[in-house]
Design a protein around this motif. Structure first.
Motif, PDB file in Angstrom:
ATOM      1  N   UNK A   1       0.865  -1.180   0.000  1.00  0.00           N
ATOM      2  CA  UNK A   1       0.000   0.000   0.000  1.00  0.00           C
ATOM      3  C   UNK A   1       0.902   1.231   0.000  1.00  0.00           C
ATOM      4  N   UNK A   2       1.560   1.475  -1.142  1.00  0.00           N
ATOM      5  CA  UNK A   2       2.596   2.523  -1.179  1.00  0.00           C
ATOM      6  C   UNK A   2       1.999   3.907  -0.948  1.00  0.00           C
ATOM      7  N   UNK A   3       0.835   4.157  -1.556  1.00  0.00           N
ATOM      8  CA  UNK A   3       0.259   5.498  -1.439  1.00  0.00           C
ATOM      9  C   UNK A   3      -0.176   5.786  -0.007  1.00  0.00           C
ATOM     10  N   UNK A   4      -0.785   4.770   0.646  1.00  0.00           N
ATOM     11  CA  UNK A   4      -1.220   4.952   2.039  1.00  0.00           C
ATOM     12  C   UNK A   4      -0.009   5.193   2.934  1.00  0.00           C
ATOM     13  N   UNK A   5       1.086   4.452   2.673  1.00  0.00           N
ATOM     14  CA  UNK A   5       2.289   4.629   3.490  1.00  0.00           C
ATOM     15  C   UNK A   5       2.840   6.044   3.346  1.00  0.00           C
ATOM     16  N   UNK A   6       2.894   6.533   2.107  1.00  0.00           N
ATOM     17  CA  UNK A   6       3.409   7.894   1.899  1.00  0.00           C
ATOM     18  C   UNK A   6       2.496   8.910   2.558  1.00  0.00           C
ATOM     19  N   UNK A   7       1.184   8.729   2.416  1.00  0.00           N
ATOM     20  CA  UNK A   7       0.246   9.659   3.048  1.00  0.00           C
ATOM     21  C   UNK A   7       0.363   9.626   4.561  1.00  0.00           C
ATOM     22  N   UNK A   8       0.579   8.425   5.108  1.00  0.00           N
ATOM     23  CA  UNK A   8       0.741   8.287   6.561  1.00  0.00           C
ATOM     24  C   UNK A   8       1.907   9.128   7.058  1.00  0.00           C
ATOM     25  N   UNK A   9       3.050   9.015   6.372  1.00  0.00           N
ATOM     26  CA  UNK A   9       4.246   9.721   6.847  1.00  0.00           C
ATOM     27  C   UNK A   9       4.085  11.224   6.645  1.00  0.00           C
ATOM     28  N   UNK A  10       3.579  11.633   5.451  1.00  0.00           N
ATOM     29  CA  UNK A  10       3.546  13.069   5.144  1.00  0.00           C
ATOM     30  C   UNK A  10       2.457  13.763   5.954  1.00  0.00           C
ATOM     31  N   UNK A  11       1.225  13.218   5.912  1.00  0.00           N
ATOM     32  CA  UNK A  11       0.097  13.908   6.545  1.00  0.00           C
ATOM     33  C   UNK A  11       0.079  13.678   8.047  1.00  0.00           C
ATOM     34  N   UNK A  12       0.209  12.409   8.459  1.00  0.00           N
ATOM     35  CA  UNK A  12       0.052  12.076   9.871  1.00  0.00           C
ATOM     36  C   UNK A  12       1.282  12.465  10.659  1.00  0.00           C
ATOM     37  N   UNK A  13       2.398  11.763  10.362  1.00  0.00           N
ATOM     38  CA  UNK A  13       3.614  12.006  11.132  1.00  0.00           C
ATOM     39  C   UNK A  13       4.139  13.414  10.893  1.00  0.00           C
ATOM     40  N   UNK A  14       3.816  14.002   9.738  1.00  0.00           N
ATOM     41  CA  UNK A  14       4.279  15.345   9.462  1.00  0.00           C
ATOM     42  C   UNK A  14       3.361  16.405  10.016  1.00  0.00           C
ATOM     43  N   UNK A  15       2.144  16.499   9.471  1.00  0.00           N
ATOM     44  CA  UNK A  15       1.288  17.653   9.751  1.00  0.00           C
ATOM     45  C   UNK A  15       0.530  17.515  11.069  1.00  0.00           C
ATOM     46  N   UNK A  16      -0.163  16.382  11.271  1.00  0.00           N
ATOM     47  CA  UNK A  16      -1.028  16.258  12.445  1.00  0.00           C
ATOM     48  C   UNK A  16      -0.199  16.264  13.722  1.00  0.00           C
ATOM     49  N   UNK A  17       0.979  15.615  13.679  1.00  0.00           N
ATOM     50  CA  UNK A  17       1.804  15.556  14.885  1.00  0.00           C
ATOM     51  C   UNK A  17       2.382  16.928  15.229  1.00  0.00           C
ATOM     52  N   UNK A  18       2.665  17.746  14.180  1.00  0.00           N
ATOM     53  CA  UNK A  18       3.135  19.109  14.458  1.00  0.00           C
ATOM     54  C   UNK A  18       2.049  19.886  15.202  1.00  0.00           C
ATOM     55  N   UNK A  19       0.786  19.672  14.802  1.00  0.00           N
ATOM     56  CA  UNK A  19      -0.337  20.309  15.502  1.00  0.00           C
ATOM     57  C   UNK A  19      -0.346  19.901  16.979  1.00  0.00           C
ATOM     58  N   UNK A  20      -0.138  18.598  17.230  1.00  0.00           N
ATOM     59  CA  UNK A  20      -0.099  18.110  18.613  1.00  0.00           C
ATOM     60  C   UNK A  20       1.031  18.768  19.389  1.00  0.00           C
ATOM     61  N   UNK A  21       2.216  18.822  18.764  1.00  0.00           N
ATOM     62  CA  UNK A  21       3.376  19.395  19.467  1.00  0.00           C
ATOM     63  C   UNK A  21       3.114  20.856  19.820  1.00  0.00           C
ATOM     64  N   UNK A  22       2.484  21.591  18.876  1.00  0.00           N
ATOM     65  CA  UNK A  22       2.170  22.992  19.153  1.00  0.00           C
ATOM     66  C   UNK A  22       1.234  23.118  20.348  1.00  0.00           C
TER      67      UNK A  22
END
Lengths: 175, 99
Positions: free
Chosen positions: A51-72
């Motif tokens: 599931x290459x697309x889901x994996x890329x989306x997981x890293x970019x959107x989740x680990x990237x964007x959503x987690x930055x929101x949490x850290x803030x």
């Protein structure tokens, strides 16, 4: 394919360790970092499942964007260590017990299933399985209504967050 | 690897998340544990999609990620509003949502 098995166990241990870290660590900031580790390990598992697309989306959107929101938000609130419960209340003893009961029940359901394909490597798949082209075609043809509903839901959530977190008083009263 | 391995792993991650929701009191950590449970569901969906050889399960996982993002945004908005009103960041003492 011993390589795939080694990769699976490394990713599984990472995912389980990250999940345990989220629950056990007392400081919310460290919990967020543990969740980032968990998400990266999970992306590795998605790659193993083609599931290459889901994996890329997981890293970019989740680990990237959503987690930055949490850290803030953790930094804004001032992530303080959660004090331990003074008296070992009923919830702190029964909560893990209930979770263990769900785990046993789910494992019985998974392993005792009548689906024979569960004990196989999965169906034969073509070369383009899980690629952005295949996902995009499904998303814009077969699941167009779900796609549009999801975009509308995101808009509602963004407006709702602005309404929830805005200052209650006017600017002139603050000054 | 057999699909059953992935399903058992997703069951364990789901239960760790459920234990966190039941035992932790900081609403931030409870949101993180909800993410864990949604991710466990995603893993099971992708595993079943691999089992059947169709991508519909992966599209479903993508939609679940969108729902998780919405839930995070609203939850963090509520937590920031609690902080603004100088309410304790603790779900045991916050038993009503009246603003």
């Amino acid at each position: 394919m011993w390589f795939e098995q080694v990769l699976f166990f490394v990713a599984a241990i990472g995912a389980l360790g990250g999940a345990l870290g989220v629950v056990i660590l007392r400081n919310p900031f460290y919990s967020v970092l543990a969740l980032v580790a968990h998400l990266v390990a999970l992306a590795m598992l998605f790659l193993l499942l083609h599931a290459e697309f889901i994996a890329a989306g997981q890293v970019v959107v989740y680990a990237g964007a959503v987690m930055v929101l949490y850290v803030f938000v953790v930094a804004y609130i001032g992530g303080s260590d959660e004090p331990l419960r003074p008296e070992g209340g009923a919830i702190s003893t029964f909560g893990p017990l209930f979770a263990a009961a769900i785990a046993i029940e789910l494992c019985i359901a998974m392993l005792g299933t009548g689906l024979e394909a569960v004990d196989s490597k999965g169906a034969d798949i073509g070369a383009g399985f899980g690629s952005p082209a295949a996902i995009g075609e499904l998303l814009l043809r077969k699941f167009l209504v779900a796609f549009e509903a999801a975009s509308f839901l995101l808009l509602i959530a963004a407006v709702g967050a602005v309404v929830l977190a805005r200052r209650r008083r006017g600017l002139e009263e603050v000054a | 690897m057999d699909i059953a391995w992935y399903l058992v792993l997703s069951a364990f991650i789901f239960c760790i998340g459920a234990a966190g929701v039941l035992t932790r009191r900081n609403p931030l950590v409870i949101l993180l544990c909800l993410e864990l449970m949604l991710n466990a569901g995603n893993l099971a969906l992708v595993a079943f999609s691999r089992m059947h050889g169709g991508e519909a399960g992966q599209v479903f996982a993508l939609i679940v990620m969108v729902i998780a993002a919405c839930e995070v945004v609203i939850g963090l908005g509520i937590i920031v509003a609690m902080h603004r009103n100088r309410l304790p960041i603790d779900v045991d003492e916050m038993s009503e949502l009246r603003g």
